[in-house]
Design an enzyme around this catalytic site. Structure first.
Site, short mmCIF file in Angstrom:
data_model
loop_
_atom_site.label_atom_id
_atom_site.label_comp_id
_atom_site.label_asym_id
_atom_site.label_seq_id
_atom_site.Cartn_x
_atom_site.Cartn_y
_atom_site.Cartn_z
N CYS A 76 -2.56 -6.38 9.25
CA CYS A 76 -2.53 -5.36 8.20
C CYS A 76 -2.27 -4.01 8.85
O CYS A 76 -2.95 -3.63 9.81
CB CYS A 76 -3.87 -5.35 7.44
SG CYS A 76 -3.98 -4.04 6.21
N CYS A 79 -5.69 -1.74 8.32
CA CYS A 79 -7.00 -1.99 8.94
C CYS A 79 -6.94 -2.96 10.11
O CYS A 79 -7.99 -3.29 10.67
CB CYS A 79 -8.00 -2.47 7.89
SG CYS A 79 -7.68 -4.16 7.32
N CYS A 124 -4.81 -7.52 1.51
CA CYS A 124 -5.63 -7.72 2.70
C CYS A 124 -7.06 -7.92 2.22
O CYS A 124 -7.56 -7.14 1.41
CB CYS A 124 -5.54 -6.49 3.61
SG CYS A 124 -6.72 -6.54 4.98
N CYS A 127 -9.37 -4.63 3.47
CA CYS A 127 -9.22 -3.27 2.94
C CYS A 127 -8.61 -3.23 1.54
O CYS A 127 -8.54 -2.16 0.93
CB CYS A 127 -8.40 -2.40 3.90
SG CYS A 127 -6.64 -2.81 3.97
N CYS A 148 5.90 -13.48 0.14
CA CYS A 148 6.93 -12.46 0.23
C CYS A 148 6.22 -11.13 0.48
O CYS A 148 5.60 -10.56 -0.42
CB CYS A 148 7.73 -12.44 -1.07
SG CYS A 148 9.17 -11.38 -1.02
#
Length: 159
Positions: A76, A79, A124, A127, A148
């Site tokens: 991510c 984070c 995510c 976060c 995607c």
């Protein structure tokens, strides 16, 4: 009689909309990492903020990660949570990095109706950053899924 019926329908529609907005806000607040908008804006680029925090979409074929075939892990961008492994990446031809599976437990899912029909949105799990969407048109010989993902939502860490 027609006026009363229109008022009842209008009232019903207003009540449905209000409940949906409250639910969406509650879901966004349920992630372990929470920051204010100003904190996210200070840490992310303008495009990262647009995609990760405002559920935007980057332009197709604009991410260098789309054609990245090196071994490693995609994290991510907000984070640093590991989200996808390079061994599960494939070229979907859509213009966005695509994977046939996520790292289990690190990606959260919700339903998105923004374009008029239901899609499975990916976030995510730490976060709440918007990553992209998952579809059922991926490789049939593996999971059949196509995650995607906006490349700007990811950081690649080579093996």
């Amino acid at each position: 009689m027609k006026k009363i019926l229109l008022l009842v329908i209008a009232g019903f529609l207003c009540n449905c909309n209000g409940s949906a907005q409250k639910k969406e806000t509650k879901e966004k607040e349920s992630f372990p990492i929470t920051k204010t908008d100003s904190e996210w804006k200070a840490e992310l680029t303008e495009m990262e903020y647009y995609v990760l925090r405002e559920a935007g979409t980057e332009r197709a074929f604009s991410s260098p990660l789309n054609k990245n075939y090196k071994k490693g892990v995609y994290h991510c961008a907000a984070c640093d949570t590991p989200l996808f492994k390079s061994e599960h990446k494939f070229d979907s031809g859509t213009g966005w990095p695509s994977f046939d599976r996520e790292i289990e437990g690190n990606v959260a899912f919700s339903t998105d109706y923004k374009i008029g029909y239901a899609r499975t949105e990916e976030h995510c799990a730490n976060c709440g950053g918007h990553l992209g969407h998952v579809f059922n048109d991926g490789p049939k010989d593996t999971t059949g899924k196509r995650h995607c993902i906006n490349g700007v939502a990811l950081k690649f860490k080579p093996e």
